[in-house]
Motif scaffolding. Sequence first.
Motif, short mmCIF file in Angstrom:
data_model
loop_
_atom_site.label_atom_id
_atom_site.label_comp_id
_atom_site.label_asym_id
_atom_site.label_seq_id
_atom_site.Cartn_x
_atom_site.Cartn_y
_atom_site.Cartn_z
N ARG A 434 -0.99 -6.74 5.90
CA ARG A 434 -0.43 -5.65 6.71
C ARG A 434 1.00 -5.98 7.14
NH1 ARG A 434 -3.87 -2.19 9.80
NH2 ARG A 434 -6.02 -2.20 9.04
N GLU A 435 1.24 -7.22 7.50
CA GLU A 435 2.59 -7.61 7.93
C GLU A 435 3.59 -7.46 6.80
OE1 GLU A 435 4.89 -11.69 9.36
OE2 GLU A 435 2.71 -11.55 9.54
N ARG A 436 3.23 -7.90 5.60
CA ARG A 436 4.15 -7.80 4.46
C ARG A 436 4.39 -6.34 4.07
NH1 ARG A 436 4.48 -12.22 5.94
NH2 ARG A 436 4.45 -14.18 4.73
N MET A 437 3.33 -5.53 4.12
CA MET A 437 3.47 -4.13 3.69
C MET A 437 4.14 -3.27 4.74
SD MET A 437 2.33 -3.77 0.59
CE MET A 437 1.80 -2.08 0.32
N ALA A 438 4.15 -3.72 5.99
CA ALA A 438 4.74 -2.91 7.06
C ALA A 438 6.23 -2.67 6.83
CB ALA A 438 4.52 -3.58 8.42
N GLY A 439 6.93 -3.70 6.32
CA GLY A 439 8.36 -3.56 6.09
C GLY A 439 8.73 -3.27 4.66
N ALA A 440 7.72 -3.09 3.79
CA ALA A 440 8.00 -2.86 2.37
C ALA A 440 8.30 -1.38 2.12
CB ALA A 440 6.82 -3.30 1.52
N GLU A 441 9.22 -1.15 1.19
CA GLU A 441 9.52 0.22 0.78
C GLU A 441 8.57 0.60 -0.35
OE1 GLU A 441 13.24 2.87 -0.99
OE2 GLU A 441 13.58 0.86 -0.20
N LEU A 442 7.74 1.61 -0.11
CA LEU A 442 6.72 1.97 -1.08
C LEU A 442 7.23 3.06 -2.02
CD1 LEU A 442 3.51 2.07 1.16
CD2 LEU A 442 4.54 0.14 -0.05
N THR A 450 1.83 10.81 0.67
CA THR A 450 1.43 11.48 1.90
C THR A 450 1.26 10.43 3.00
OG1 THR A 450 -0.93 11.31 1.45
CG2 THR A 450 0.23 13.25 0.58
N PRO A 451 1.33 10.82 4.26
CA PRO A 451 1.14 9.83 5.34
C PRO A 451 -0.20 9.08 5.24
CG PRO A 451 2.08 11.84 6.22
CD PRO A 451 1.73 12.12 4.79
N ASP A 452 -1.27 9.81 4.90
CA ASP A 452 -2.58 9.16 4.78
C ASP A 452 -2.59 8.16 3.62
OD1 ASP A 452 -3.56 10.54 6.91
OD2 ASP A 452 -4.59 12.09 5.71
N GLN A 456 -3.12 4.06 3.78
CA GLN A 456 -4.12 3.34 2.97
C GLN A 456 -3.47 2.22 2.19
OE1 GLN A 456 -6.30 6.05 0.49
NE2 GLN A 456 -6.94 7.35 2.19
N ALA A 457 -2.33 2.49 1.58
CA ALA A 457 -1.66 1.48 0.77
C ALA A 457 -1.19 0.31 1.62
CB ALA A 457 -0.47 2.11 0.03
N ARG A 458 -0.77 0.58 2.85
CA ARG A 458 -0.30 -0.50 3.72
C ARG A 458 -1.46 -1.28 4.36
NH1 ARG A 458 5.15 -0.07 4.31
NH2 ARG A 458 6.10 2.01 4.05
N THR A 459 -2.67 -0.76 4.25
CA THR A 459 -3.83 -1.40 4.86
C THR A 459 -4.63 -2.22 3.86
OG1 THR A 459 -4.02 0.40 6.47
CG2 THR A 459 -5.96 -1.00 6.16
N SER A 460 -4.74 -1.73 2.63
CA SER A 460 -5.62 -2.36 1.64
C SER A 460 -4.93 -2.42 0.29
CB SER A 460 -6.92 -1.55 1.53
OG SER A 460 -7.66 -1.94 0.39
N ALA A 461 -4.93 -3.62 -0.32
CA ALA A 461 -4.35 -3.78 -1.65
C ALA A 461 -5.15 -3.00 -2.68
CB ALA A 461 -4.30 -5.26 -2.01
N GLU A 462 -6.47 -2.91 -2.51
CA GLU A 462 -7.31 -2.18 -3.45
C GLU A 462 -6.99 -0.70 -3.41
OE1 GLU A 462 -8.52 -4.58 -1.33
OE2 GLU A 462 -8.32 -5.92 -3.06
#
Length: 568
Positions: A434-442, A450-452, A456-462
């Motif tokens: 979560r920490e790494r994905m929080a600042g990543a540009e997706l 979409t926001p949802d 999901q992508a920032r919470t779970s790698a799967e």
Amino acid sequence: MTTANRAEEAEEKAVPSRSWPVLLVVVCAQMLIWLDTSVLNVAVTTLADPVDGLGATPAELEWVASAYTLVFAGTLFAGGALADRFGPRNTLVAGLALFGAASGAGAFATGPAWLIVARAVMGAGSALLMPATLSVIVQSTPEEKRTRAIAIWSSSSGLGVAVGPVVGGALLSHFWWGSVFLVNVPIVALCLAGVVAVVPELKGPRRRVLDLPGLALSVLGLGGVVFGIIEIGNGQTWYGPYVLLPLLLGCALLALFVAGQRRSPAPSLDLRLFRQPGFTAGSVVLLIAFMALAGHLFYAAFYLQGPRGLSPADAGTVMIAAAIGIVLGSQASPALSRLLSARWTVAAGVLATAATYVGYLWFDGRTPILTVAALLWVQGFGMGLVGTPVTAVMMSGVPPHLAGAGSAVNSVTRQVGGTLGVAMTGSILSGVYRERMAGAELPGGPRGLTPDAEEQARTSAEAARSLAGSLRLPELAATADRAFLDAMYAATFWTAVLALVGFAVGVVGLRTRNVSTGSDGGRKGSGDDDGTGNGPVGLRDRGEPGDRAGHGTPLRGGGGPGHGDVPR
């Protein structure tokens, strides 16, 4: 000869012709426990998939794994007492029926919560199974064949660990995720038919009283501690109500459990066992070793099916290397114990596992599968070196009237260690990801995510990989893989540190000495095995209660074994 002894002798003579069919049935029942646990290791990625699975979050996946082990460990003492009170055959039937019904319910779960409940009920069924199978073997097998029978019973764990990933991978490659639980139902049916057909009616050696308040306190206390650890990795602050309150409540309940066991006339856990330094150190080593092992296998399954891109079947095949290593290490441990002593054999095994955890710091998406399999084999071999010598040292200072309770503590320590290990590494994985994905540009394509979907992508790698596949965004999958690898590096670092702590405890606490020589001239001591790999021999107690191996204060006092011990 007493009347009880004559009855036991007559019972043994009554069933020898059926001993091997009985052994086959109970070994198959026992193998279910380990088969189900190892199958789950290759199913976690599928369960996390929102399309092909249940869309379980990392915290929910931890509870899917931990609910089973937590209830299993918490109710194992009760299973032993029930086998003594109502007979192991009846307890075995009840355990199989409960396990099979819960497996069927879990297979058709519509959400993670339902599956977690089903897994908890499966754990209760397993707690009825394990002590009942051993009790059946001890009571129905002639004495001259009993050692071999117990050795075969013990090997069921290695067989289940080896077969489980292959079976799970094959099922997931051809059927839906629920098949890994539904497969238990026909196996349970066959075992039940075998029990009814060949297992004789056997009565336990004594009627025991269940310590229901103590069992409830232990389960609730451990549940609170594990829940708090999981919530830390789920993004909660350590001082928040979802973390601090469960941790404090869990610790308080465990303290009440310990205080109650000291006063209870029928304790689930006889605390006198821990007067023996060797027993205490061995328990700590087992707890740490299984924490590290379970935690490692948890993130290794995600690594193989995530950044490494293997199918569930291929990942299961690779993980067989660990099971093979465990079998070979177990066979080598008696000889090494005689050569190096139990202390240094255990130390070598724990150090070998620590080295493999460190090795994962250099893994990435291109690491050769042969390298992964080699490290898994070394890890398994190291764990194989640990089990038998630690058990020998633990049991060497335990007098016969507490030997059953000592065996139960040995089993519970492994299960609790596994639960805490999954909670620890799962929390680290989730938190760092979560920490790494929080600042990543997706990357989100022309219209963006979409926001949802972004959450999901920032919470779970799967979930991120599933979105990347459906939206044809390989950059999103690559970003998730990089974040997961960083999380895995953090988890494997702390797993290695934990293993090194276990190494230190083993070196300092497992100091044994060989103080007598058997009549055959063989060396016998608190850390030696009988050379067969079937268990410790030596100075456990040769006619007097107490510790003759230098492990501390003798355990004196009358009475039978603790009421919660596994029948012997």
